[in-house]
Design an enzyme around this catalytic site. Structure first.
Site, PDB file in Angstrom:
ATOM      1  N   LYS A  45       9.288   0.069  -5.065  1.00 48.18           N
ATOM      2  CA  LYS A  45       8.175  -0.878  -5.223  1.00 48.18           C
ATOM      3  C   LYS A  45       7.205  -0.367  -6.296  1.00 48.18           C
ATOM      4  O   LYS A  45       6.665  -1.152  -7.082  1.00 48.18           O
ATOM      5  CB  LYS A  45       7.432  -1.074  -3.898  1.00 48.18           C
ATOM      6  CG  LYS A  45       8.216  -1.815  -2.836  1.00 48.18           C
ATOM      7  CD  LYS A  45       8.500  -3.276  -3.162  1.00 48.18           C
ATOM      8  CE  LYS A  45       7.282  -4.155  -3.147  1.00 48.18           C
ATOM      9  NZ  LYS A  45       7.636  -5.592  -3.365  1.00 48.18           N
ATOM     10  N   ASP A  60       0.827  -1.217   0.000  1.00 47.88           N
ATOM     11  CA  ASP A  60       0.000   0.000   0.000  1.00 47.88           C
ATOM     12  C   ASP A  60       0.858   1.262   0.000  1.00 47.88           C
ATOM     13  O   ASP A  60       0.371   2.356  -0.301  1.00 47.88           O
ATOM     14  CB  ASP A  60      -0.977   0.003   1.193  1.00 47.88           C
ATOM     15  CG  ASP A  60      -0.316  -0.075   2.563  1.00 47.88           C
ATOM     16  OD1 ASP A  60       0.933  -0.144   2.634  1.00 47.88           O
ATOM     17  OD2 ASP A  60      -1.050  -0.064   3.582  1.00 47.88           O
TER      18      ASP A  60
HETATM   19  P1  NAD Z   1      11.600  -9.484   4.318  1.00 49.67           P
HETATM   20  O1  NAD Z   1      12.598  -8.393   4.308  1.00 49.67           O
HETATM   21  O2  NAD Z   1      11.252 -10.145   5.601  1.00 49.67           O
HETATM   22  O3  NAD Z   1      12.085 -10.651   3.326  1.00 49.67           O
HETATM   23  C1  NAD Z   1      12.650 -10.392   2.072  1.00 49.67           C
HETATM   24  C2  NAD Z   1      13.277 -11.692   1.563  1.00 49.67           C
HETATM   25  O4  NAD Z   1      13.802 -11.436   0.247  1.00 49.67           O
HETATM   26  C3  NAD Z   1      14.440 -12.183   2.424  1.00 49.67           C
HETATM   27  O5  NAD Z   1      14.351 -13.573   2.618  1.00 49.67           O
HETATM   28  C4  NAD Z   1      15.673 -11.833   1.591  1.00 49.67           C
HETATM   29  O6  NAD Z   1      16.770 -12.708   1.805  1.00 49.67           O
HETATM   30  C5  NAD Z   1      15.119 -11.962   0.178  1.00 49.67           C
HETATM   31  N1  NAD Z   1      15.875 -11.169  -0.798  1.00 49.67           N
HETATM   32  C6  NAD Z   1      16.208  -9.851  -0.698  1.00 49.67           C
HETATM   33  N2  NAD Z   1      16.936  -9.489  -1.774  1.00 49.67           N
HETATM   34  C7  NAD Z   1      17.042 -10.587  -2.576  1.00 49.67           C
HETATM   35  C8  NAD Z   1      17.658 -10.828  -3.842  1.00 49.67           C
HETATM   36  N3  NAD Z   1      18.322  -9.863  -4.478  1.00 49.67           N
HETATM   37  N4  NAD Z   1      17.581 -12.069  -4.364  1.00 49.67           N
HETATM   38  C9  NAD Z   1      16.896 -13.053  -3.700  1.00 49.67           C
HETATM   39  N5  NAD Z   1      16.318 -12.882  -2.505  1.00 49.67           N
HETATM   40  C10 NAD Z   1      16.362 -11.658  -1.944  1.00 49.67           C
HETATM   41  O7  NAD Z   1      10.312  -8.905   3.612  1.00 49.67           O
HETATM   42  P2  NAD Z   1       8.772  -9.177   3.903  1.00 49.67           P
HETATM   43  O8  NAD Z   1       8.316  -8.252   4.958  1.00 49.67           O
HETATM   44  O9  NAD Z   1       8.557 -10.632   4.031  1.00 49.67           O
HETATM   45  O10 NAD Z   1       8.142  -8.649   2.521  1.00 49.67           O
HETATM   46  C11 NAD Z   1       8.015  -9.524   1.409  1.00 49.67           C
HETATM   47  C12 NAD Z   1       7.392  -8.761   0.256  1.00 49.67           C
HETATM   48  O11 NAD Z   1       6.120  -8.273   0.629  1.00 49.67           O
HETATM   49  C13 NAD Z   1       8.204  -7.548  -0.188  1.00 49.67           C
HETATM   50  O12 NAD Z   1       8.135  -7.488  -1.589  1.00 49.67           O
HETATM   51  C14 NAD Z   1       7.475  -6.371   0.448  1.00 49.67           C
HETATM   52  O13 NAD Z   1       7.635  -5.212  -0.319  1.00 49.67           O
HETATM   53  C15 NAD Z   1       6.045  -6.867   0.419  1.00 49.67           C
HETATM   54  N6  NAD Z   1       5.158  -6.328   1.456  1.00 49.67           N
HETATM   55  C16 NAD Z   1       5.534  -6.369   2.780  1.00 49.67           C
HETATM   56  C17 NAD Z   1       4.639  -5.924   3.754  1.00 49.67           C
HETATM   57  C18 NAD Z   1       4.992  -5.969   5.234  1.00 49.67           C
HETATM   58  O14 NAD Z   1       4.243  -5.460   6.049  1.00 49.67           O
HETATM   59  N7  NAD Z   1       6.099  -6.586   5.627  1.00 49.67           N
HETATM   60  C19 NAD Z   1       3.387  -5.428   3.375  1.00 49.67           C
HETATM   61  C20 NAD Z   1       3.056  -5.392   2.011  1.00 49.67           C
HETATM   62  C21 NAD Z   1       3.947  -5.864   1.080  1.00 49.67           C
HETATM   63  O1  DAU Z   2       2.438  -0.784   4.534  1.00 44.58           O
HETATM   64  C1  DAU Z   2       3.176  -1.885   4.101  1.00 44.58           C
HETATM   65  C2  DAU Z   2       4.624  -1.731   4.491  1.00 44.58           C
HETATM   66  O2  DAU Z   2       4.687  -1.922   5.907  1.00 44.58           O
HETATM   67  C3  DAU Z   2       5.550  -2.690   3.773  1.00 44.58           C
HETATM   68  O3  DAU Z   2       5.533  -2.406   2.403  1.00 44.58           O
HETATM   69  C4  DAU Z   2       6.973  -2.581   4.321  1.00 44.58           C
HETATM   70  O4  DAU Z   2       7.810  -3.563   3.718  1.00 44.58           O
HETATM   71  C5  DAU Z   2       6.939  -2.794   5.817  1.00 44.58           C
HETATM   72  O5  DAU Z   2       8.232  -2.643   6.373  1.00 44.58           O
HETATM   73  C6  DAU Z   2       5.966  -1.830   6.488  1.00 44.58           C
HETATM   74  O6  DAU Z   2       6.458  -0.463   6.410  1.00 44.58           O
HETATM   75  P1  DAU Z   2       6.307   0.562   7.631  1.00 44.58           P
HETATM   76  O7  DAU Z   2       7.300   1.622   7.471  1.00 44.58           O
HETATM   77  O8  DAU Z   2       4.885   0.953   7.795  1.00 44.58           O
HETATM   78  O9  DAU Z   2       6.679  -0.437   8.854  1.00 44.58           O
HETATM   79  P2  DAU Z   2       7.604  -0.257  10.140  1.00 44.58           P
HETATM   80  O10 DAU Z   2       7.368  -1.456  11.000  1.00 44.58           O
HETATM   81  O11 DAU Z   2       8.997   0.087   9.800  1.00 44.58           O
HETATM   82  O12 DAU Z   2       6.945   1.007  10.869  1.00 44.58           O
HETATM   83  C7  DAU Z   2       5.585   1.002  11.245  1.00 44.58           C
HETATM   84  C8  DAU Z   2       5.287   2.340  11.887  1.00 44.58           C
HETATM   85  O13 DAU Z   2       5.968   2.419  13.152  1.00 44.58           O
HETATM   86  C9  DAU Z   2       5.772   3.543  11.090  1.00 44.58           C
HETATM   87  O14 DAU Z   2       4.853   4.618  11.247  1.00 44.58           O
HETATM   88  C10 DAU Z   2       7.096   3.926  11.755  1.00 44.58           C
HETATM   89  C11 DAU Z   2       6.872   3.522  13.195  1.00 44.58           C
HETATM   90  N1  DAU Z   2       8.075   3.072  13.951  1.00 44.58           N
HETATM   91  C12 DAU Z   2       8.822   2.076  13.407  1.00 44.58           C
HETATM   92  C13 DAU Z   2       9.942   1.614  14.060  1.00 44.58           C
HETATM   93  C14 DAU Z   2      10.801   0.519  13.448  1.00 44.58           C
HETATM   94  C15 DAU Z   2       8.380   3.634  15.183  1.00 44.58           C
HETATM   95  O15 DAU Z   2       7.681   4.526  15.692  1.00 44.58           O
HETATM   96  N2  DAU Z   2       9.485   3.176  15.841  1.00 44.58           N
HETATM   97  C16 DAU Z   2      10.295   2.196  15.320  1.00 44.58           C
HETATM   98  O16 DAU Z   2      11.316   1.840  15.969  1.00 44.58           O
END
Ligand code: NAD
Ligand code: DAU
Length: 357
Positions: free
Chosen positions: A165, A136
């Site tokens: 992204k 998002d």
């Molecule tokens: P993460 O950082 O936990 O995992 C990423 C994985 O990708 C790791 O296992 C890493 O080793 C692998 N990776 C990174 N670079 C690479 C490369 N060059 N070649 C092969 N492998 C590689 O991420 P996540 O939180 O699991 O997110 C996964 C996907 O979902 C991402 O595309 C992210 O943008 C998307 N996404 C995440 C969230 C969230 O809240 N975490 C929400 C929406 C979308």
């Molecule tokens: O919305 C989807 C995204 O959510 C994904 O695409 C990303 O990969 C994922 O990392 C996440 O991004 P955010 O930046 O929203 O997540 P994060 O956990 O880093 O932070 C969540 C919120 O908390 C943001 O407003 C920043 C705040 N924050 C984060 C950290 C790490 C703090 O206040 N203190 C902190 O130490």
């Protein structure tokens, strides 16, 4: 038997997805997990599936043209689920370059390899599909307390992470529009649940609180994120893969907006409730641990997803409500302190050598 190529399967969402898929489809699918194991890739997340005959792990970089094309030559891939990415916003502010390499160039490489492998004279081999796991954050920020991100909302990324992204999404769209490439894009809100790397808000706060360390809240703590339990995201990806209309984008979210401070307070309260009465860690578990620290640069104010399209077209709905999901998550971290200590000490990186020597 369908063969899935899952990239980034050793990360947080990828490993939950692989476990979900084997739980659902058992022996009737094969999964090839391609992950280069950055700091965020942890094979300990996949211990429960690593001995399955229908699971293959390949340590490769998605940016390697030769390696990715070879995988498509070696295996008849039916489904690509592309998770692999640099995923942490704060890291992207410090070092944007790697985000462009992996998230943009890596995606292009994967699209190119899938297109080459699946193309026929008149179009594509039957029943092949690519799913781009997007976010998002490509929509930017909602500055008001009301309003939602729809699939039709203009893209307006702010951080280097979300810009990379969004660029990847545009490449997928270009392949759909130019080459009629069979693909979908899903854009999900913030995930939480087991196996999340403790640089992200929820596991970081749980870990710090248990260690009696300060809880760093950015700015005034009033930024809003829309939280979804990771298993519900895994299910959504599967449903879009099987039922989504080709070429379409689907938002994924559960109408669950929370201010960051609300989340941090809830973590403190739930930990205090779950720890046994005599546990010494209980002593320091209170709001005095919270520290307001310098705000994230370009910090997006509010995210809120409108998920009506995926609901209407596939029937997907989140199954885990936040009250239950956050408890399950906190319990999981409490019961998996060894996992956390391996991650924080860096020991998890030795696992690959030991396991795959
Ligand atoms: P993460 O950082 O936990 O995992 C990423 C994985 O990708 C790791 O296992 C890493 O080793 C692998 N990776 C990174 N670079 C690479 C490369 N060059 N070649 C092969 N492998 C590689 O991420 P996540 O939180 O699991 O997110 C996964 C996907 O979902 C991402 O595309 C992210 O943008 C998307 N996404 C995440 C969230 C969230 O809240 N975490 C929400 C929406 C979308
Ligand atoms: O919305 C989807 C995204 O959510 C994904 O695409 C990303 O990969 C994922 O990392 C996440 O991004 P955010 O930046 O929203 O997540 P994060 O956990 O880093 O932070 C969540 C919120 O908390 C943001 O407003 C920043 C705040 N924050 C984060 C950290 C790490 C703090 O206040 N203190 C902190 O130490």
């Amino acid at each position: 038997m369908k063969t899935y190529l899952v990239t980034g399967g050793a990360g947080f969402i990828g490993s939950n997805y692989i476990q979900y898929m084997f739980g659902k489809y058992k022996e009737s699918i094969r999964i090839i997990n391609v992950d280069c194991l950055t700091y965020a890739g942890n094979l300990e997340n996949l211990v429960s599936v690593e001995n399955r005959e229908n699971y293959i792990f390949i340590k490769e970089d998605i940016c390697s043209k030769e390696a990715i094309h070879n995988i498509f030559k070696q295996y008849d891939i039916d489904r690509v689920v592309h998770f692999a990415a640099e995923s942490h916003v704060d890291r992207s502010i410090r070092n944007p370059q790697i985000f462009v390499n992996t998230n943009v160039m890596g995606t292009l490489n994967l699209l190119d390899a899938a297109k080459c492998a699946w193309e026929t004279k008149g179009g594509y081999k039957e029943d092949k599909k690519y799913l781009q796991v997007s976010t998002d954050e490509v929509y930017g920020s909602l500055e008001e307390e009301t309003g939602y991100f729809y699939e039709t909302t203009s893209i307006d990324p702010h951080s280097p992470y979300s810009a990379s992204k969004a660029s990847a999404d545009m490449l997928v769209k270009a392949y759909i529009d130019t080459f009629h490439f069979p693909a979908n894009i899903t854009r999900c809100s913030n995930n939480y649940g087991p196996y999340q790397f403790p640089e992200k808000l929820i596991p970081l706060m749980i870990n710090n609180a248990l260690l009696g360390k300060k809880l760093p809240v950015y700015g005034d703590g009033k930024n809003v994120r829309d939280w979804l339990y990771v298993r519900d995201h895994a299910k959504a990806i599967d449903m879009v893969m099987e039922q989504g209309r080709l070429g379409q984008i689907y938002n994924v979210g559960g109408h669950n907006e929370k201010q960051n401070l609300e989340i941090v307070n809830l973590i403190i309260e739930t930990l205090a409730e779950l720890l046994p009465a005599k546990d010494p860690r209980k002593e320091h578990l209170n709001r005095d641990l919270i520290r307001y620290v310098e705000d994230r640069k370009g910090h997006d104010k509010r995210y809120a997803i409108a998920p009506e399209k995926i609901k209407a077209e596939t029937g997907w709905e989140p199954e885990t409500m936040f009250a239950e999901g956050i408890r399950l998550t906190i319990e999981w971290y409490l019961n998996n302190q060894k996992w956390m200590s391996h991650v924080t000490s860096g020991d998890y990186q030795k696992y690959y050598l030991e396991m795959y020597r």
